[in-house]
Design an enzyme around this catalytic site. Structure first.
Site: not given
Length: 431
Positions: A268, A309, A367
């Protein structure tokens, strides 16, 4: 509950009843079948990870992963990132509408007035080991806030919930920066009300009492975008943890601490930290092809972190904004020769051009780019998830507040039990 549509779903159970189930239609997204009365008929559904279950109604965020769409209260994330700021997005997420100029000014002033933390909180930090992970510290300290702010713990009182929201949004950057300063043995920096939200965070992170610290506006803008782009992402693991904890009536600080704990997981919020660890593992541009080959090998457990993702089966809309910001930061700081950042840029090029990654839609995600930006700014890898938590705090609070603003049930998932059937106890001497 929403009004059911004219569409009905029927489920027929062999040797059992045929049930007619209502179907709800949201303003966007797929229809939802209401299976809540299955339990009354002695059955319930099996849905590991709740990937096919709507646990709540919400008006906050909508995601269409197939089309790469992310809307906050109906506004596309690309527009908010280009024209708005993190604090304006905070107002939008909490209150449902963009603020007027006067409302925006008042909200920003309110947040600025709440940035200081109780002085006794400083002593909490000395109870941690110096090498404790900043997320461990943040989780503990945020959970302890309920011991200091007793006047905003009545979750049934809308005013209390609003005050708790102000405090958490305002104090989280302060607590995060204190976690970093503690880890490197430097004195804590008090917040400054004359700085913007992002500027203040950078001041508390990198300033020291011995000299003035001038915040680079390009870096402050990048930091603000990181906060904004991480502000909310619908019913993810940490937000669901906050809602589940809040459904018991727990105080807001305990609920946010639960969100922080869930966010800490590498699947996460720890993903951008994992990106830098991957770049360090690769180590040199000459080894990139070797690791790309490993990523393509189904028998090799190695994965390229920061690509693809779970929700977005197209390009992550947040990544487009982060890519532009990453380019601006690298140019501003003149870091084109940084070894890890050179590896990152080469991997980005491969992912966008190599047929294997293009066909599987393994595009660089938010990210990947946020990790590059934070590394360039000088923020240590251990702080990456902490910064994610600072940005996501408003999303957690918005969902927690939304849940308490309407009737709700305490969360109680079911299970498919496959353990022993009933058996009798055997005394020790007969086993």
């Amino acid at each position: 509950m929403p009004e059911p549509s004219n569409i009905k779903a029927t489920i027929t159970i062999e040797n059992g009843p045929t049930l007619e189930l209502p179907v709800y239609q949201g303003t966007l997204g797929p229809d939802v079948v209401d299976i809540s009365n299955l339990t009354a008929n002695g059955r319930f559904t099996f849905d590991p990870g709740f990937v096919s279950t709507a646990s709540c109604e919400s008006q906050i965020t909508f995601i269409d992963g197939g089309k790469g769409v992310l809307l906050h209260r109906g506004y596309p994330i690309e527009q908010l990132a280009k024209h708005s700021s993190h604090l304006e997005a905070c107002y939008l997420l909490i209150y449902g509408e963009l603020p007027t100029a006067a409302e925006k000014e008042e909200f920003e002033a309110t947040i600025a007035r709440h940035t200081m933390v109780h002085e006794q909180l400083r002593t909490f930090y000395s109870g941690f080991r110096r090498d404790a992970h900043p997320m461990a510290i943040l989780c503990g300290v945020v959970g302890a806030l309920s011991a200091f702010y007793h006047d905003s713990l009545d979750v049934s009182d809308e005013k209390h919930r609003e005050i708790a929201a102000f405090r958490l949004i305002a104090k989280m950057p302060t607590l995060a920066a204190m976690s970093y300063k503690f880890s490197i043995g430097q004195p804590f920096m008090y917040p400054r009300n004359d700085l913007s939200y992002a500027e203040n965070f950078l001041h508390m992170m990198f300033g020291n009492p011995c000299e003035d610290y001038k915040v680079n506006p390009v870096l402050a803008s990048a930091m603000d975008k990181i906060f904004l782009l991480h502000a909310d992402h619908e019913q993810n693991a940490s937000t669901s943890a906050v809602r589940l904890t809040g459904s018991s009536g727990a105080n807001p600080f305990a609920c946010i601490a639960a969100g922080i704990a869930a966010l800490w997981g590498p699947s996460h919020g720890g993903a951008n930290e994992a990106v830098l660890e991957m770049l360090e593992e690769i180590g040199d541009e000459s080894r990139i092809d070797e690791f790309v080959a490993r990523a393509k090998d189904k028998e090799d457990p190695f994965r390229l972190m920061g690509f693809g993702h779970r929700v977005y089966k197209n390009f992550d809309p947040r990544a487009k904004v982060m890519k532009e910001t990453a380019d601006e930061v690298l140019k501003e700081l003149g870091l084109d020769d940084d070894p890890l950042l050179k590896i990152a840029k080469r991997l980005e090029k491969i992912a966008l051009e190599d047929n294997y990654f293009v066909e599987k839609k393994l595009y660089p995600n938010v990210d990947f780019y946020s990790g590059i930006i934070l590394k360039a700014i000088g923020i240590p890898t251990s702080m990456f998830t902490v910064i994610f938590a600072v940005g996501r705090t408003v999303g957690w609070i918005a969902h927690w507040h939304e849940m308490h603003s309407a009737p709700f049930k305490i969360g109680r998932p079911r299970q498919l039990y496959n353990g022993h059937k009933q058996r009798d106890y055997v005394p020790t001497d007969k086993r």
